[in-house]
Scaffold this active site. Structure first.
Site, PDB file in Angstrom:
ATOM      1  CE1 TYR A   1      36.211  35.196  41.380  1.00  0.00           C
ATOM      2  CE2 TYR A   1      35.743  33.079  40.356  1.00  0.00           C
ATOM      3  CZ  TYR A   1      36.404  34.284  40.340  1.00  0.00           C
ATOM      4  OH  TYR A   1      37.237  34.606  39.296  1.00  0.00           O
TER       5      TYR A   1
ATOM      6  CG  ASP B   1      37.169  33.977  30.628  1.00  0.00           C
ATOM      7  OD1 ASP B   1      36.987  35.133  30.205  1.00  0.00           O
ATOM      8  OD2 ASP B   1      37.702  33.732  31.729  1.00  0.00           O
TER       9      ASP B   1
ATOM     10  CG  ASP C   1      37.010  37.553  36.372  1.00  0.00           C
ATOM     11  OD1 ASP C   1      37.774  38.517  36.222  1.00  0.00           O
ATOM     12  OD2 ASP C   1      37.106  36.489  35.722  1.00  0.00           O
TER      13      ASP C   1
ATOM     14  CG  ASP D   1      37.438  39.982  32.695  1.00  0.00           C
ATOM     15  OD1 ASP D   1      37.800  38.820  32.906  1.00  0.00           O
ATOM     16  OD2 ASP D   1      36.269  40.285  32.367  1.00  0.00           O
TER      17      ASP D   1
ATOM     18  CG  HIS E   1      39.962  38.490  40.416  1.00  0.00           C
ATOM     19  ND1 HIS E   1      40.323  38.361  39.101  1.00  0.00           N
ATOM     20  CD2 HIS E   1      39.062  37.501  40.648  1.00  0.00           C
ATOM     21  CE1 HIS E   1      39.682  37.355  38.555  1.00  0.00           C
ATOM     22  NE2 HIS E   1      38.890  36.818  39.476  1.00  0.00           N
TER      23      HIS E   1
ATOM     24  CD  GLU F   1      42.534  38.795  33.947  1.00  0.00           C
ATOM     25  OE1 GLU F   1      42.621  38.413  32.765  1.00  0.00           O
ATOM     26  OE2 GLU F   1      41.759  38.266  34.773  1.00  0.00           O
TER      27      GLU F   1
ATOM     28  CB  CYS G   1      40.272  31.087  30.759  1.00  0.00           C
ATOM     29  SG  CYS G   1      40.425  29.888  32.102  1.00  0.00           S
TER      30      CYS G   1
ATOM     31  NE  ARG H   1      43.969  35.939  36.646  1.00  0.00           N
ATOM     32  CZ  ARG H   1      43.036  35.377  35.901  1.00  0.00           C
ATOM     33  NH1 ARG H   1      41.812  35.203  36.389  1.00  0.00           N
ATOM     34  NH2 ARG H   1      43.290  34.985  34.664  1.00  0.00           N
TER      35      ARG H   1
ATOM     36  CD  GLU I   1      44.621  31.724  37.344  1.00  0.00           C
ATOM     37  OE1 GLU I   1      44.806  30.953  38.307  1.00  0.00           O
ATOM     38  OE2 GLU I   1      43.502  31.964  36.853  1.00  0.00           O
TER      39      GLU I   1
ATOM     40  CG  ASN J   1      41.559  29.754  40.142  1.00  0.00           C
ATOM     41  OD1 ASN J   1      40.515  29.168  40.416  1.00  0.00           O
ATOM     42  ND2 ASN J   1      41.766  30.266  38.939  1.00  0.00           N
TER      43      ASN J   1
END
Length: 298
Positions: free
Chosen positions: A48, A63, A90, A92, A117, A119, A127, A162, A192, A216
Site C-alpha cells: 500500500y 499530509d 493513495d 487523495d 483510493h 476520497e 490526513c 473513501r 475512514e 484502516n
C-alpha cells in the site's frame, strides 16, 4: 522481486483474487521503493503506497495536500517497478474535479498501479486522522467516481471509494455516502476513521454485501486498534497499516544518530543493523552481477 528483466505480470488480476479470498488482505504501508521491497521480502501479498508517508519522505511535511498528483504518481511508479506484488496507491481527491480524476486514473494505470483510493474531501485534503477536514457533496463525489470508472482502461484496475464524512457529518452520513459511491461504480468501500468499536461494527454490518470493505489500522490514529481476527470476523476484505514502516524507520534513524552524536562514530550501533553485504543483496546486487556476466563483451 521486481527484477530488471522481469517477465510480464498481471498484478491487477491477482489483487482482485486476493480481495475475494475470504480472509482480510494485509497491506503494509510503503513510502518509497526500498520500503516496498522490504514488504514484499517479508512475505506480504500486496503493498500500500501511503500518501502520509509519501509526503513525509519526499518533502518532510505533514499530509495536508501539499503534494501534486504528478509527484504521487511518480512515487507510485518507482514502487511498482521495485516489486512484483500488486500496489494499491493513495490518490487523495483525484487532484481536482471529475475531469482531473480522469487524468489521475489514467496516470496511475500507466504507472502500473493495481488500484487506487479516491476520497471525498475538499482539496487541499488532510490526513484522515487529523482534525479540520471538510467534504464535498455526495453528488459531486459520485460524479468523480463515475468519471474514474469511465477513465480506467483495464477492468481489473480496482477503484476504492473513501469517505471522510464520519468526522464531519457523522457515521450515518458516511455509511449513506458509501452506498451511493458503490452505486456510482466503486469496487471497494472505505469509511475512514470510525472512532469506536461500535462504529466499526456498524460500518461492517450496514455495508455487508454492498462491496468489499477497507479497514484502516492507522497506527496511533483515531480508530481503535482491533485484532486481525476481529477484522476478519466483521467481514473486512482489506486492512491497511499505513505508517508503521515510516515510524519504524524514523525510530531507527534517530537511534543511530544519537549514537553517532554521542560517540563520534556509529560503531556501537552497527551490530543491530544489516551488514553492507546483506543490504546490497536485499536491494538486488546479485541480479546486477548476473546481468553483467550475461551481457559482458566476448
Amino acid at each position: 522481486m521486481g527484477d530488471l528483466l522481469g517477465t510480464a505480470r498481471t498484478p491487477r488480476a491477482r489483487l482482485r483474487e486476493l480481495l475475494t479470498a475470504g480472509e482480510p488482505l494485509v497491506a503494509p504501508g510503503s513510502y518509497d521503493a526500498l520500503s516496498a521491497r522490504l514488504i514484499e521480502q517479508a512475505g506480504f501479498d500486496v503493498v500500500y503506497m501511503t500518501g502520509f508517508g509519501t509526503t513525509a519522505s519526499l518533502i518532510g511535511r505533514p499530509d495536508v495536500g501539499l503534494l501534486s498528483g504528478a509527484e504521487m504518481v511518480d512515487n507510485a511508479s518507482r514502487i511498482v517497478a521495485a516489486v512484483d506484488v500488486p500496489v494499491i496507491a493513495d490518490a487523495d481527491t483525484g487532484y481536482g474535479n471529475a475531469i482531473n480524476v480522469v487524468r489521475t486514473v489514467r496516470a496511475y494505470e500507466q504507472a502500473g498501479v493495481s488500484g487506487i483510493h479516491l476520497e471525498d474531501q475538499v482539496m487541499p485534503k488532510k490526513c484522515g486522522h487529523m482534525s479540520g477536514k471538510a467534504v464535498i457533496s455526495r453528488e459531486e463525489m459520485a460524479g468523480k467516481l463515475r468519471a474514474a470508472v469511465a477513465a480506467r482502461q483495464d477492468p481489473d484496475f480496482v477503484l476504492i471509494a473513501r469517505t471522510d464524512a464520519a468526522a464531519v457529518h457523522g457515521l450515518d452520513d458516511a455509511i449513506d455516502r458509501a452506498k451511493a459511491y458503490a452505486d456510482a461504480g466503486a469496487d471497494v468501500l472505505f469509511v475512514e476513521a470510525p472512532t469506536s468499536e461500535e462504529g466499526i461494527e456498524r460500518v461492517a454490518t450496514e455495508l455487508r454485501g454492498v462491496a468489499p470493505l477497507v479497514f484502516n489500522w492507522a497506527e496511533g490514529g483515531r480508530t481503535p486498534p482491533i485484532s486481525l481476527q476481529r477484522i476478519g470476523e466483521l467481514g473486512f476484505s482489506l486492512v491497511i497499516f499505513p505508517i508503521g514502516t515510516l515510524l519504524a524507520a524514523t525510530a531507527g534513524i534517530r537511534s543511530l544518530l544519537e549514537v553517532l552524536r554521542a560517540e563520534g562514530t556509529p560503531q556501537s550501533a552497527l551490530p543491530g543493523l544489516p551488514s553492507f553485504g546483506e543490504f546490497t543483496d536485499l536491494i538486488g546486487l546479485p541480479e546486477i552481477q548476473k546481468l553483467e556476466q550475461r551481457f559482458a563483451s566476448e
